[in-house]
Design a protein around this motif. Structure first.
Motif, PDB file in Angstrom:
ATOM      1  N   ALA A 161      45.383  70.826  53.147  1.00  0.00           N
ATOM      2  CA  ALA A 161      44.612  70.276  51.991  1.00  0.00           C
ATOM      3  C   ALA A 161      45.403  68.350  52.277  1.00  0.00           C
ATOM      4  O   ALA A 161      44.871  68.073  51.810  1.00  0.00           O
ATOM      5  N   ARG A 162      46.830  68.519  52.747  1.00  0.00           N
ATOM      6  CA  ARG A 162      47.543  67.458  52.317  1.00  0.00           C
ATOM      7  C   ARG A 162      47.578  66.324  53.923  1.00  0.00           C
ATOM      8  O   ARG A 162      46.979  65.569  53.602  1.00  0.00           O
ATOM      9  N   TRP A 163      47.337  66.967  55.010  1.00  0.00           N
ATOM     10  CA  TRP A 163      47.772  66.127  56.308  1.00  0.00           C
ATOM     11  C   TRP A 163      46.077  66.651  56.908  1.00  0.00           C
ATOM     12  O   TRP A 163      45.865  66.556  57.734  1.00  0.00           O
ATOM     13  N   GLY A 164      44.805  67.289  56.612  1.00  0.00           N
ATOM     14  CA  GLY A 164      43.689  67.658  57.071  1.00  0.00           C
ATOM     15  C   GLY A 164      43.914  68.887  58.333  1.00  0.00           C
ATOM     16  O   GLY A 164      42.826  68.477  59.063  1.00  0.00           O
ATOM     17  N   THR A 165      45.451  69.418  58.734  1.00  0.00           N
ATOM     18  CA  THR A 165      45.376  70.109  60.216  1.00  0.00           C
ATOM     19  C   THR A 165      44.543  70.824  60.594  1.00  0.00           C
ATOM     20  O   THR A 165      43.424  71.187  59.279  1.00  0.00           O
ATOM     21  N   ASN A 166      44.666  71.553  61.508  1.00  0.00           N
ATOM     22  CA  ASN A 166      43.216  72.315  61.852  1.00  0.00           C
ATOM     23  C   ASN A 166      43.427  73.443  61.204  1.00  0.00           C
ATOM     24  O   ASN A 166      45.047  74.480  62.063  1.00  0.00           O
TER      25      ASN A 166
ATOM     26  N   PHE B  97      46.315  76.994  62.757  1.00  0.00           N
ATOM     27  CA  PHE B  97      47.517  76.681  62.430  1.00  0.00           C
ATOM     28  C   PHE B  97      48.199  77.773  61.665  1.00  0.00           C
ATOM     29  O   PHE B  97      49.475  78.886  61.999  1.00  0.00           O
ATOM     30  N   THR B  98      46.980  79.088  61.420  1.00  0.00           N
ATOM     31  CA  THR B  98      47.031  80.459  61.228  1.00  0.00           C
ATOM     32  C   THR B  98      46.774  80.988  62.208  1.00  0.00           C
ATOM     33  O   THR B  98      47.846  82.314  62.243  1.00  0.00           O
TER      34      THR B  98
END
Length: 362
Positions: free
Chosen positions: A145-150, A154-155
């Motif tokens: 939400a904050r930095w648009g990571t994948n 990530f999960t």
């Protein structure tokens, strides 16, 4: 220009009965192919194999309830990842969220067993499992939400962190010393063991049945469910109508993680009474297929979960009864799943052949 023999186009929405007819035909074709493969490779009568698959789940009441228990755990994890998938947030971290939920439950059983009343201990286990799972799901949501990571990567990486945490505490809480594993927790006192209602399986089945109803209502009849659907269709549209997309992403992943934590609680407190790095048993990844095949519909997930669990128990029974290695039963399971997944292509797309009267060139 030469006209191709056929082209593929997107179908419109099929009526539900036609979609399930296609799936049924695919399953029938898979069973025919399995019969051919069985006869060629082993010489065993295919009918015996199918009867054995059926016996794996229905030969006795114990096998039937064990099948329901496995179905309920898989369904629980599938329900957990579905809100995120509807939002087009590709949560592949169900495995890790289940593990940390189970680890939190185990910690309560080990550290608080006998120090608080058993009812209070189970309540603390429930809250701890949900909070731990929610945190594990919330971390990648915040970064997205904050930095648009994948979110997929990530999960996925969070799964490996959860596995290592479980391995670490397996050594810290090892019993007996030097075993490198926790072993059965509170085997004599049963502190923290979920109570049995009728039998050892009914409570877990009941809990997941209630969760299924709750998630269905949440996704289809609540404001939050509407916001999830809008964000999944288009973030721009969601922002245009005043929906705070970042808030929806974080809130939805907290919910997904909390539901995975409940699955961890049911496994540790109700089934295994211990925690290992294999407690989740790959359900976090299998749940992805269950959710997709059911088109993110909690009701249809009951059927898809049943199919996968039924095939898995049947494969185990085949290996045991005919003294075949696990690879052969996995071949049959793989063939059937391949046909079922492939049927989704024919549900979503159609093949249009060139008409005989069309010109082939100009």
């Amino acid at each position: 220009m030469h006209e191709p023999l056929f082209h593929i186009s997107k179908r419109g929405a099929l009526p539900w009965y036609r979609a399930w007819l296609i799936r049924g035909l695919a399953l029938l074709a898979a069973l025919v192919l399995c019969a051919v493969v069985t006869t060629l490779l082993t010489g065993i009568n295919p009918l015996q194999v199918y009867v054995t698959i059926f016996k794996g789940s229905f030969a006795s009441s114990r096998r039937f309830w064990d099948m329901l228990q496995r179905l309920s755990i898989l369904l629980c994890v599938s329900l957990a990842v579905t809100p995120a998938f509807r939002m087009r947030f590709w949560n592949i971290g169900g495995e890790g969220q289940v593990l940390v939920g189970g680890l939190a439950s185990a910690a309560c059983m080990i550290l608080l067993g006998g120090k608080v009343p058993d009812a209070g201990l189970i309540a603390l286990m429930t809250v701890s499992a949900m909070v731990a799972g929610a945190i594990w799901g919330g971390i990648p949501a915040v970064f997205k939400a904050r930095w648009g990571t994948n979110e997929t990567l990530f999960t996925l990486m969070m799964n490996y962190v959860a596995i290592q945490l479980v391995r670490y505490f397996s050594v810290v809480w090892e019993s007996p010393k030097g075993s490198g594993s926790i072993g059965v927790i509170n085997p004599s006192t049963h502190w923290g063991w979920l109570p049995e209602i009728g039998n050892a399986y009914f409570l877990k089945v009941l809990v997941v049945a209630l969760l299924t109803i709750g998630v269905y209502i949440y996704l289809n009849y609540s404001k939050h469910g509407y916001e999830i659907a809008v964000v999944g269709e288009s973030e721009r549209t969601a922002r245009y109508v005043g929906i705070k997309v970042e808030k929806v992403i974080i809130r939805t992943m907290l919910l997904s993680g909390a539901l995975c934590g409940i699955a961890g609680l049911l496994l540790v407190g109700g089934t295994d009474h211990t925690i290992t790095d294999t407690t989740a048993g790959g359900r976090g990844f299998t749940a992805v297929m269950v959710s997709w095949l059911a088109k993110f519909n909690p009701v249809w997930m009951i059927l898809t979960s049943f199919l996968l669990v039924f095939l898995g128990k049947g494969a185990e029974q085949i290996s045991s009864q005919f003294q075949l290695n696990q690879s052969f039963s996995d071949i049959l399971t793989g063939i059937i799943l391949f046909f079922i997944i492939g049927s989704e292509f024919f549900i979503n797309y159609q093949i249009n052949f060139r008409k005989s009267g069309d010109k082939e060139g100009k």
